[in-house]
Design a protein around this motif. Structure first.
Motif, PDB file in Angstrom:
ATOM      1  N   ARG A   3       0.911  -0.800  -0.106  1.00  0.00           N
ATOM      2  CA  ARG A   3       0.076  -0.231   0.271  1.00  0.00           C
ATOM      3  C   ARG A   3       0.827   1.413   0.070  1.00  0.00           C
ATOM      4  NH1 ARG A   3      -5.556   0.147   1.951  1.00  0.00           N
ATOM      5  NH2 ARG A   3      -5.643  -1.595   1.565  1.00  0.00           N
ATOM      6  N   LEU A   4       0.241   2.157  -0.515  1.00  0.00           N
ATOM      7  CA  LEU A   4       1.181   3.495  -0.385  1.00  0.00           C
ATOM      8  C   LEU A   4       0.061   4.685  -0.570  1.00  0.00           C
ATOM      9  CD1 LEU A   4       1.887   5.044  -3.312  1.00  0.00           C
ATOM     10  CD2 LEU A   4       2.522   2.676  -3.832  1.00  0.00           C
ATOM     11  N   SER A   5       0.426   6.098   0.203  1.00  0.00           N
ATOM     12  CA  SER A   5      -0.279   7.221  -0.174  1.00  0.00           C
ATOM     13  C   SER A   5       0.664   7.646  -1.817  1.00  0.00           C
ATOM     14  CB  SER A   5      -0.666   7.803   1.399  1.00  0.00           C
ATOM     15  OG  SER A   5      -1.136   6.662   2.039  1.00  0.00           O
ATOM     16  N   ALA A   6      -0.772   8.505  -1.958  1.00  0.00           N
ATOM     17  CA  ALA A   6      -0.417   9.595  -3.131  1.00  0.00           C
ATOM     18  C   ALA A   6      -1.155  10.474  -3.076  1.00  0.00           C
ATOM     19  CB  ALA A   6       0.268   8.986  -4.122  1.00  0.00           C
ATOM     20  N   GLU A   7      -0.966  11.403  -3.907  1.00  0.00           N
ATOM     21  CA  GLU A   7      -1.790  12.591  -4.008  1.00  0.00           C
ATOM     22  C   GLU A   7      -1.839  12.356  -5.506  1.00  0.00           C
ATOM     23  OE1 GLU A   7      -2.639  14.788  -2.496  1.00  0.00           O
ATOM     24  OE2 GLU A   7      -1.632  14.781  -0.598  1.00  0.00           O
ATOM     25  N   SER A   8      -3.216  12.525  -6.455  1.00  0.00           N
ATOM     26  CA  SER A   8      -3.120  13.132  -7.982  1.00  0.00           C
ATOM     27  C   SER A   8      -2.841  13.531  -8.230  1.00  0.00           C
ATOM     28  CB  SER A   8      -5.388  13.362  -7.939  1.00  0.00           C
ATOM     29  OG  SER A   8      -5.883  13.547  -6.764  1.00  0.00           O
ATOM     30  N   GLY A   9      -2.451  12.743  -9.232  1.00  0.00           N
ATOM     31  CA  GLY A   9      -1.384  13.387 -10.182  1.00  0.00           C
ATOM     32  C   GLY A   9      -1.271  11.950 -11.352  1.00  0.00           C
ATOM     33  N   THR A  10      -0.195  11.166 -12.270  1.00  0.00           N
ATOM     34  CA  THR A  10      -0.157  10.845 -13.270  1.00  0.00           C
ATOM     35  C   THR A  10       0.732  10.109 -12.717  1.00  0.00           C
ATOM     36  OG1 THR A  10      -1.041  11.563 -14.942  1.00  0.00           O
ATOM     37  CG2 THR A  10       0.620   9.923 -15.416  1.00  0.00           C
ATOM     38  N   PHE A  11       1.380   8.845 -12.717  1.00  0.00           N
ATOM     39  CA  PHE A  11       2.510   7.650 -12.152  1.00  0.00           C
ATOM     40  C   PHE A  11       2.835   6.944 -12.655  1.00  0.00           C
ATOM     41  CE2 PHE A  11      -0.153  10.286  -8.502  1.00  0.00           C
ATOM     42  CZ  PHE A  11       1.497  10.195  -7.980  1.00  0.00           C
ATOM     43  N   ARG A  12       4.157   6.715 -12.601  1.00  0.00           N
ATOM     44  CA  ARG A  12       4.612   5.439 -13.867  1.00  0.00           C
ATOM     45  C   ARG A  12       4.925   4.181 -12.239  1.00  0.00           C
ATOM     46  NH1 ARG A  12       9.615   4.354 -17.238  1.00  0.00           N
ATOM     47  NH2 ARG A  12       9.155   2.777 -18.022  1.00  0.00           N
ATOM     48  N   LEU A  13       4.624   3.117 -12.553  1.00  0.00           N
ATOM     49  CA  LEU A  13       4.625   2.301 -11.218  1.00  0.00           C
ATOM     50  C   LEU A  13       5.005   1.677 -12.260  1.00  0.00           C
ATOM     51  CD1 LEU A  13       1.292   1.655 -10.173  1.00  0.00           C
ATOM     52  CD2 LEU A  13       3.389   3.027  -8.584  1.00  0.00           C
ATOM     53  N   THR A  14       6.810   0.881 -11.842  1.00  0.00           N
ATOM     54  CA  THR A  14       7.794  -0.107 -12.426  1.00  0.00           C
ATOM     55  C   THR A  14       7.858  -1.283 -11.040  1.00  0.00           C
ATOM     56  OG1 THR A  14       8.678   1.800 -13.503  1.00  0.00           O
ATOM     57  CG2 THR A  14       9.599  -0.801 -13.845  1.00  0.00           C
ATOM     58  N   ILE A  15       7.727  -3.084 -11.486  1.00  0.00           N
ATOM     59  CA  ILE A  15       7.612  -3.832 -10.896  1.00  0.00           C
ATOM     60  C   ILE A  15       9.643  -4.490 -11.355  1.00  0.00           C
ATOM     61  CG2 ILE A  15       7.761  -5.738 -10.192  1.00  0.00           C
ATOM     62  CD1 ILE A  15       4.886  -5.797 -11.057  1.00  0.00           C
ATOM     63  N   VAL A  46      -4.882  -0.372  -8.906  1.00  0.00           N
ATOM     64  CA  VAL A  46      -4.179   0.444  -8.026  1.00  0.00           C
ATOM     65  C   VAL A  46      -5.795   1.217  -8.042  1.00  0.00           C
ATOM     66  CG1 VAL A  46      -3.521   2.927  -8.501  1.00  0.00           C
ATOM     67  CG2 VAL A  46      -1.896   0.984  -9.102  1.00  0.00           C
ATOM     68  N   ARG A  47      -6.162   1.269  -6.696  1.00  0.00           N
ATOM     69  CA  ARG A  47      -7.717   2.186  -7.045  1.00  0.00           C
ATOM     70  C   ARG A  47      -7.738   2.833  -5.083  1.00  0.00           C
ATOM     71  NH1 ARG A  47     -10.413  -3.396  -4.033  1.00  0.00           N
ATOM     72  NH2 ARG A  47      -8.384  -4.082  -2.131  1.00  0.00           N
ATOM     73  N   GLU A  48      -8.828   3.469  -5.090  1.00  0.00           N
ATOM     74  CA  GLU A  48      -8.721   4.291  -3.905  1.00  0.00           C
ATOM     75  C   GLU A  48      -9.215   3.800  -3.103  1.00  0.00           C
ATOM     76  OE1 GLU A  48     -10.798   8.776  -3.218  1.00  0.00           O
ATOM     77  OE2 GLU A  48     -10.907   8.006  -5.101  1.00  0.00           O
ATOM     78  N   SER A  49      -8.615   3.902  -1.912  1.00  0.00           N
ATOM     79  CA  SER A  49      -8.949   3.402  -0.511  1.00  0.00           C
ATOM     80  C   SER A  49      -9.670   4.226   0.033  1.00  0.00           C
ATOM     81  CB  SER A  49      -7.779   2.724   0.475  1.00  0.00           C
ATOM     82  OG  SER A  49      -6.914   3.564   0.453  1.00  0.00           O
ATOM     83  N   ARG A  50     -10.967   3.939   1.307  1.00  0.00           N
ATOM     84  CA  ARG A  50     -11.225   4.444   2.377  1.00  0.00           C
ATOM     85  C   ARG A  50     -10.662   5.106   3.002  1.00  0.00           C
ATOM     86  NH1 ARG A  50     -14.965   5.819  -0.894  1.00  0.00           N
ATOM     87  NH2 ARG A  50     -16.695   4.457  -1.868  1.00  0.00           N
ATOM     88  N   PRO A  51     -11.035   6.333   3.622  1.00  0.00           N
ATOM     89  CA  PRO A  51      -9.974   7.013   5.300  1.00  0.00           C
ATOM     90  C   PRO A  51      -9.765   5.810   6.792  1.00  0.00           C
ATOM     91  CG  PRO A  51     -11.572   8.467   4.262  1.00  0.00           C
ATOM     92  CD  PRO A  51     -11.628   6.920   3.054  1.00  0.00           C
ATOM     93  N   VAL A  52      -9.397   5.957   6.831  1.00  0.00           N
ATOM     94  CA  VAL A  52      -9.107   4.306   8.279  1.00  0.00           C
ATOM     95  C   VAL A  52     -10.302   5.049   9.158  1.00  0.00           C
ATOM     96  CG1 VAL A  52      -7.384   6.281   9.456  1.00  0.00           C
ATOM     97  CG2 VAL A  52      -7.735   2.887  10.046  1.00  0.00           C
TER      98      VAL A  52
END
Length: 88
Positions: A3-15, A46-52
């Motif tokens: 899991r990670l937290s990120a602001e809205s935007g465009t990202f590139r994920l690399t394994i 990648v999906r948006e999760s709910r706050p704790v």
């Protein structure tokens, strides 16, 4: 699963192979060799999760609803007895 937290935007994920392997996993892999991984069979979701605080609020609400359901069942079974004692 990571899991990670990120602001809205465009990202590139690399394994990157082996980048998140712990020391215990490295030892197990050295003792029991595994087949090569076919990365085309896996995917990243990648999906948006709910706050704790949603989860924290949900636990007492689920408990309260369970008490209401059990109380409604008990009241339904006890209604004839209660109404007879009241004179109805």
């Amino acid at each position: 699963m990571n899991r990670l937290s990120a602001e809205s935007g465009t990202f590139r994920l690399t394994i990157i192979e082996g980048s998140s392997v712990s020391i215990f996993e490295k030892i197990a892999l050295s003792l029991f060799p595994a087949k090569p991984v076919n990365y085309s069979r896996y995917f990243i979701q990648v999906r948006e999760s709910r706050p704790v605080y949603y989860i924290i609020a949900a636990i007492p609400l689920y408990t309260l609803s369970a008490f209401f359901m059990i109380g409604g069942l008990v009241a339904g079974f006890m209604a004839p007895s209660i109404l007879a004692n009241l004179g109805f």
